[in-house]
Design a protein around this motif. Structure first.
Motif, short mmCIF file in Angstrom:
data_model
loop_
_atom_site.label_atom_id
_atom_site.label_comp_id
_atom_site.label_asym_id
_atom_site.label_seq_id
_atom_site.Cartn_x
_atom_site.Cartn_y
_atom_site.Cartn_z
N VAL A 131 0.84 -1.20 0.00
CA VAL A 131 0.00 0.00 0.00
C VAL A 131 0.88 1.25 0.00
O VAL A 131 0.60 2.23 -0.71
CB VAL A 131 -0.95 -0.01 1.21
CG1 VAL A 131 -1.60 1.36 1.41
CG2 VAL A 131 -2.02 -1.08 1.04
N MET A 132 1.95 1.23 0.78
CA MET A 132 2.88 2.36 0.79
C MET A 132 3.45 2.60 -0.61
O MET A 132 3.57 3.75 -1.06
CB MET A 132 4.02 2.11 1.78
CG MET A 132 3.61 2.20 3.24
SD MET A 132 5.04 1.87 4.31
CE MET A 132 4.30 2.05 5.94
N GLU A 133 3.80 1.53 -1.31
CA GLU A 133 4.34 1.69 -2.66
C GLU A 133 3.32 2.36 -3.59
O GLU A 133 3.68 3.19 -4.43
CB GLU A 133 4.73 0.32 -3.23
CG GLU A 133 6.02 -0.24 -2.66
CD GLU A 133 7.26 0.53 -3.10
OE1 GLU A 133 7.24 1.12 -4.19
OE2 GLU A 133 8.24 0.54 -2.33
N LEU A 134 2.04 2.03 -3.43
CA LEU A 134 1.01 2.66 -4.24
C LEU A 134 0.89 4.14 -3.91
O LEU A 134 0.74 4.98 -4.82
CB LEU A 134 -0.33 1.95 -4.03
CG LEU A 134 -0.42 0.52 -4.58
CD1 LEU A 134 -1.75 -0.12 -4.19
CD2 LEU A 134 -0.25 0.50 -6.09
N GLU A 158 -2.65 12.86 0.40
CA GLU A 158 -2.05 11.55 0.12
C GLU A 158 -0.92 11.24 1.10
O GLU A 158 -0.75 10.09 1.53
CB GLU A 158 -1.57 11.52 -1.33
CG GLU A 158 -2.72 11.58 -2.33
CD GLU A 158 -2.41 12.31 -3.62
OE1 GLU A 158 -3.36 12.59 -4.38
OE2 GLU A 158 -1.23 12.64 -3.86
N LEU A 159 -0.14 12.26 1.48
CA LEU A 159 0.90 12.06 2.49
C LEU A 159 0.29 11.72 3.84
O LEU A 159 0.86 10.93 4.60
CB LEU A 159 1.77 13.32 2.60
CG LEU A 159 2.79 13.52 1.48
CD1 LEU A 159 3.28 14.98 1.47
CD2 LEU A 159 3.98 12.57 1.63
N GLU A 160 -0.86 12.30 4.14
CA GLU A 160 -1.54 11.95 5.39
C GLU A 160 -1.95 10.48 5.38
O GLU A 160 -1.79 9.77 6.38
CB GLU A 160 -2.76 12.85 5.59
CG GLU A 160 -2.40 14.29 5.92
CD GLU A 160 -3.59 15.22 5.91
OE1 GLU A 160 -3.47 16.34 6.45
OE2 GLU A 160 -4.65 14.85 5.36
N GLY A 195 1.17 8.37 5.79
CA GLY A 195 1.60 8.34 7.19
C GLY A 195 0.75 7.40 8.03
O GLY A 195 1.26 6.70 8.91
N ALA A 196 -0.56 7.34 7.73
CA ALA A 196 -1.45 6.45 8.48
C ALA A 196 -1.12 4.98 8.22
O ALA A 196 -1.51 4.11 9.01
CB ALA A 196 -2.90 6.74 8.10
N PRO A 206 -0.80 0.11 11.30
CA PRO A 206 -0.85 -1.34 11.50
C PRO A 206 0.47 -1.95 11.97
O PRO A 206 0.48 -3.05 12.52
CB PRO A 206 -1.23 -1.88 10.10
CG PRO A 206 -1.86 -0.73 9.41
CD PRO A 206 -1.15 0.48 9.91
N LEU A 207 1.58 -1.23 11.73
CA LEU A 207 2.90 -1.76 12.10
C LEU A 207 3.47 -1.11 13.35
O LEU A 207 4.50 -1.54 13.84
CB LEU A 207 3.88 -1.55 10.93
CG LEU A 207 3.46 -2.10 9.57
CD1 LEU A 207 4.53 -1.80 8.54
CD2 LEU A 207 3.19 -3.59 9.64
N SER A 208 2.81 -0.07 13.85
CA SER A 208 3.41 0.74 14.91
C SER A 208 3.47 0.04 16.26
O SER A 208 4.19 0.49 17.15
CB SER A 208 2.65 2.06 15.05
OG SER A 208 1.32 1.82 15.44
N GLN A 209 2.71 -1.05 16.43
CA GLN A 209 2.69 -1.75 17.71
C GLN A 209 3.47 -3.07 17.68
O GLN A 209 3.37 -3.88 18.61
CB GLN A 209 1.24 -2.03 18.12
CG GLN A 209 0.37 -0.79 18.22
CD GLN A 209 0.83 0.15 19.32
OE1 GLN A 209 1.01 -0.26 20.46
NE2 GLN A 209 1.04 1.42 18.97
N LEU A 210 4.26 -3.28 16.63
CA LEU A 210 5.01 -4.53 16.53
C LEU A 210 6.01 -4.67 17.68
O LEU A 210 6.81 -3.77 17.93
CB LEU A 210 5.77 -4.60 15.21
CG LEU A 210 5.02 -5.07 13.96
CD1 LEU A 210 5.93 -4.99 12.76
CD2 LEU A 210 4.51 -6.49 14.14
#
Length: 286
Positions: free
Chosen positions: A62-65, A99-101, A104-105, A109-113
């Motif tokens: 998704v980041m790549e998109l 789009e940058l917002e 950033g969001a 999903p990965l911030s609590q790893l």
């Protein structure tokens, strides 16, 4: 009570059912033809048995998109500025802020790893690392963060390498902004306007003075508003880098990163850099 009064009221008119959508197509649906959803949702090939790897892989895709969309917006803005079309450039920059917002969001999903969760599939990444993303590198180049050495990882992919080499030698978004300021009669030094655009942009005291003068003047001026749109972009890039740093620090601490990078130490260095630097330092002189 009269017989007429005792009569049962007539039933309400039958509710009109909405029309059934068209369901029968000769081939794939028009939605599929346009979005290519079947392609997108079958690009996920996990390399471990850990169920958490799927969210890591999809989030990265998704980041790549989002990188792709943002590159499109900034290239649109740069092209418009080259043609002195500030309104079109502003519209593209404002879209890129939203789009940058969203980009950033993507960290959420990965911030609590935890380290244990990340380690459960980290080995599947091998030497893969985010700094190898060609589309993210094009974003960086458009921001003026040029580096010829960053083309080296892509030598094995001729099309990607050619696109990156082209982007390396093209003026960045900020280069086009400064050239516009010069054409509008502002005292941007000739050596800045004619600089080697394949090299990293370095701050200029004279450019800082130009921005300070613009900000000290009419806030509704077109160029002052352009400066604020660029500052919105720069702030969200800074937040993106810091969110990346925090997520990495939480997942792996100070261990070396994948792909041979220094991990958190490398991200800390990146997070300290401001893009469009004079837009920040000029504020001290207004």
């Amino acid at each position: 009570m009269s017989q007429q009064a005792q009569q049962t009221p007539p039933p309400p008119a039958e509710a009109h059912e909405p029309e059934t959508p068209h369901l029968d197509f000769q081939g794939t649906t028009p939605y599929e033809d346009y979005v290519r959803a079947d392609v997108l949702t079958h690009l996920q090939h996990t390399l471990s048995d850990d169920p958490g790897e799927m969210v890591f892989l999809v989030t990265t895709q998704v980041m790549e998109l989002w990188f792709t969309v943002i590159v499109h917006e900034w290239e649109t803005a740069a092209g418009a500025l080259r043609e002195n079309d500030v309104p079109t450039a502003m519209a593209a920059l404002k879209r890129s802020v939203r789009e940058l917002e969203a980009l950033g969001a993507s960290w959420r999903p990965l911030s609590q790893l935890t380290p244990a969760q990340f380690n459960s599939y980290r080995a599947a990444l091998g030497e893969g690392s985010g700094f190898q993303s060609a589309m993210y590198r094009r974003m960086e180049f458009l921001l003026g963060e040029k580096s010829a050495s960053m083309l080296v990882p892509h030598r094995g992919a001729p099309r990607v390498h050619a696109e990156l080499e082209k982007a390396l030698h093209e003026p960045s978004l900020y280069d086009e902004v400064l050239r516009l300021l010069a054409r509008r009669g502002h005292a941007v030094p000739e050596e800045v306007v004619r600089r080697d655009v394949s090299r990293r942009y370095e701050p200029s005291p004279e450019v800082e003075a130009v921005w300070a003068a613009l900000y000290a003047g009419d806030e509704t001026d077109e160029l002052a508003r352009l400066g604020e749109a660029l500052t919105d972009v720069a702030e969200l890039v800074w937040r993106w880098r810091n969110d990346h740093l925090v997520a990495t620090r939480r997942a792996m601490g100070a261990k070396p990163g994948t792909g041979g990078s220094a991990g958190v130490a490398w991200l800390e260095k990146r997070a300290q850099k401001n893009v469009f630097p004079e837009l920040w330092t000029a504020r001290s002189h207004v």
